[in-house]
Scaffold this active site. Structure first.
Site, PDB file in Angstrom:
ATOM      1  CG  HIS A  29      -3.859   8.320   0.788  1.00 55.80           C
ATOM      2  ND1 HIS A  29      -5.067   8.677   0.795  1.00 55.80           N
ATOM      3  CD2 HIS A  29      -3.774   7.099   0.084  1.00 55.80           C
ATOM      4  CE1 HIS A  29      -5.779   8.031  -0.409  1.00 55.80           C
ATOM      5  NE2 HIS A  29      -4.904   7.185  -0.519  1.00 55.80           N
ATOM      6  CG  HIS A  60      -2.707   7.028  -4.715  1.00 60.49           C
ATOM      7  ND1 HIS A  60      -3.934   7.079  -5.496  1.00 60.49           N
ATOM      8  CD2 HIS A  60      -3.243   6.314  -3.566  1.00 60.49           C
ATOM      9  CE1 HIS A  60      -5.000   6.747  -4.754  1.00 60.49           C
ATOM     10  NE2 HIS A  60      -4.527   6.433  -3.620  1.00 60.49           N
ATOM     11  CD  GLU A  61      -0.707   4.487  -1.255  1.00 59.73           C
ATOM     12  OE1 GLU A  61      -1.176   4.935  -0.100  1.00 59.73           O
ATOM     13  OE2 GLU A  61      -1.322   4.172  -2.313  1.00 59.73           O
TER      14      GLU A  61
END
Length: 260
Positions: free
Chosen positions: A63, A59-60
């Site tokens: 980004h 998820h990170e």
């Protein structure tokens, strides 16, 4: 863009810690194949906890990868492209607390954060894309897990663990796209908001997500279920739309939360 892509690929080096977490997840999946109840339960717990930790890193990373392509090359120096969970802020707040809440209430608190230099991004559209990349990663992971169960039809224990992990990914997607300060849905809208609204959002950012989760966990105890019903109803609808097996997910949740 081609040079940027090459530089990013050269900077993506999965950390040893991420590989260990991935190995724990795989070990949990293999344990579900052992025909003993304790092995099945242990396997599902390891599969879901390890898989959730892996998804937090991805998820990170999502980004950071979009930010890198969008102009913020500082994410490389910060180690955000290494998938190392230690790079995504405080390990307790970013990993341990979300896992405890997952264990306690079945609601995956978004964990981790990457600090993006938004002034380096090329446009407001890129800023929005950076925010959406994380929850969309969870959605894609959920879809891949559901598809793997449907295509390969694994034994019941493994199907249950994978299905519940997929369901958790979809909950994370639904939560993260809410337009609440501190969550990614608000981050996608923020570049287009007027200055005053963004100022209030900055003030609310540290506590708004925790207040949301307190309501999600606390209101049902008071008999007020509209918020949690909406969250889980939308999650179930997406899960069904993907072709997920609700009975598998329920079995996986029961084994994961074996003390109940």
């Amino acid at each position: 863009m081609g040079h940027t892509g090459f530089v990013m690929r050269s900077a993506v080096r999965p950390s040893p810690l991420f590989l260990v977490i991935l190995a724990v997840t795989v070990a949990g999946a293999l344990l579900t194949l052992v025909e003993q109840q304790i092995a099945l339960t242990t396997g599902i717990v390891l599969l879901v906890i390890g898989g959730w930790a892996v998804s937090l890193c991805l998820h990170e990373f999502g980004h950071a990868a979009v930010a890198f392509r969008g102009g913020d090359h500082s994410v490389r120096a910060k180690g955000y492209l290494t998938l190392d969970p230690r790079r995504y802020t405080d390990p307790v707040l970013s990993l341990v607390l979300p896992m405890l809440l997952l264990l306690a209430g079945g609601i995956p608190l978004p964990g981790g954060a990457v600090w993006i230099n938004r002034h380096a991004l090329r446009s407001k559209g890129v800023e929005s894309a950076v925010s959406l990349a994380g929850p969309l990663t969870n959605l894609v992971l959920g879809a891949l897990l559901v598809t793997s169960v449907a295509l390969f039809q694994p034994p019941l224990g493994l199907a249950a663990g994978l299905s519940y992990l997929a369901y958790v990914q979809i909950i994370a997607f639904v939560l993260n796209i809410l337009p609440v300060p501190g969550l990614d849905g608000y981050g996608a809208l923020e570049p287009y908001l007027p200055y005053q609204a963004r100022r209030y959002g900055q003030i609310a950012r540290p506590w708004a997500p925790l207040a949301l989760f307190a309501l999600l966990l606390g209101l049902p105890e008071l008999g007020i279920t509209v918020l949690s019903d909406t969250l889980f109803g939308l999650t179930g609808w997406i899960f069904d739309l993907m072709g997920g097996e609700a009975l598998y997910a329920q079995l996986g949740q029961l084994e994961f939360r074996f003390w109940n």
